[in-house]
Design a protein around this motif. Structure first.
Motif, short mmCIF file in Angstrom:
data_model
loop_
_atom_site.label_atom_id
_atom_site.label_comp_id
_atom_site.label_asym_id
_atom_site.label_seq_id
_atom_site.Cartn_x
_atom_site.Cartn_y
_atom_site.Cartn_z
N LYS A 42 -2.83 -14.01 -0.09
CA LYS A 42 -2.26 -13.30 1.37
C LYS A 42 -0.87 -11.90 1.10
O LYS A 42 -0.58 -11.20 1.20
N GLN A 43 0.45 -12.98 -0.22
CA GLN A 43 1.10 -12.97 -0.70
C GLN A 43 0.66 -10.75 -1.44
O GLN A 43 1.59 -10.27 -1.65
N GLU A 44 0.28 -11.37 -2.18
CA GLU A 44 -0.34 -10.30 -3.07
C GLU A 44 -0.67 -9.33 -1.96
O GLU A 44 -0.31 -7.55 -2.53
N GLU A 45 -1.35 -9.32 -1.17
CA GLU A 45 -1.52 -8.74 -0.03
C GLU A 45 -0.84 -7.90 0.68
O GLU A 45 -0.66 -6.67 1.17
N ILE A 46 -0.18 -8.38 1.12
CA ILE A 46 1.10 -8.44 1.91
C ILE A 46 1.81 -7.04 1.14
O ILE A 46 2.21 -5.77 1.48
N ALA A 47 2.24 -7.78 -0.31
CA ALA A 47 3.29 -6.96 -0.91
C ALA A 47 2.50 -5.66 -1.13
O ALA A 47 2.67 -4.64 -1.56
N ALA A 48 0.88 -5.12 -1.61
CA ALA A 48 0.09 -3.75 -1.56
C ALA A 48 0.56 -3.80 -0.53
O ALA A 48 0.63 -1.89 -0.20
N ARG A 72 3.63 -1.71 -0.31
CA ARG A 72 3.73 -0.70 -0.90
C ARG A 72 2.89 0.32 -0.83
O ARG A 72 4.24 1.77 -0.17
N ARG A 73 1.73 0.49 0.45
CA ARG A 73 1.29 1.52 0.87
C ARG A 73 2.54 2.24 1.95
O ARG A 73 2.18 3.67 2.48
N VAL A 74 3.48 1.02 2.39
CA VAL A 74 3.89 1.44 4.15
C VAL A 74 4.89 2.21 3.07
O VAL A 74 5.40 3.49 4.04
#
Length: 171
Positions: free
Chosen positions: A4-10, A13-15
């Motif tokens: 989940k943390q990796e998903e949030i970090a990704a 980055r996209r934002v």
């Protein structure tokens, strides 16, 4: 949990990438609007110049109303501009007359060499100044120096070697 943390970090980055792209788009839009505004100003100026005449050898005591009355027979006039010296405030001896229609300029040219307040006025179409087409601009120093040869040592015999335009110096 780690997933989940990796998903949030990704996502973050996209934002950030999207915000950077949006900023670029805003900047591009602003530069396009600025170019458009400048183009509109240039178009307006050319349009006004095509409807205007230059009146030279105008008596210094002439008022805009007298010039307007002199050119009234040519058609309707938008404005009369008498140019003044910016330091003394005295008239320079010429004026511009802007008509409502470009076709009226030809009729006004007939009044070239007519008499206004005891002086023969010169009437020509107003010309548009082209940027970068000024007279001179520091190219050389006239017909040589020191009598005959035309050799002027670097720095010349006036004003030193600095200033005087951005001319080509061979040595």
């Amino acid at each position: 949990m780690l997933h989940k943390q990796e998903e949030i970090a990704a996502m973050k980055r996209r934002v950030a990438e999207m915000e950077a792209e949006a900023a670029k788009l805003r900047e591009l839009q602003a530069s396009l609007e600025e170019k458009e505004r400048n183009q509109d100003v240039a178009d307006d100026k050319n349009d006004i110049d095509s409807r205007s005449i230059f009146v030279g050898n105008v008596d210094y005591s002439v008022s805009p109303e007298e010039i307007q009355a002199h050119f009234q027979s040519c058609g309707s006039i938008n404005r009369v501009t008498i140019l003044l010296d910016k330091f003394t405030g005295q008239p320079k001896g010429y004026a511009y007359v802007e008509f409502t229609e470009p076709s009226l300029v030809a009729q006004a040219l007939v009044l070239n060499d007519s008499v206004l307040k005891g002086r023969n006025i010169k009437v020509t179409p107003k010309r548009t100044n082209v940027p970068g087409m000024s007279r001179g601009r520091g190219r050389g120093r006239g017909q040589g120096g020191f009598g005959r040869g035309g050799y002027v040592p670097r720095g010349g015999y006036r004003g030193g070697g600095r200033g005087r335009g951005r001319g080509f110096t061979p040595y």
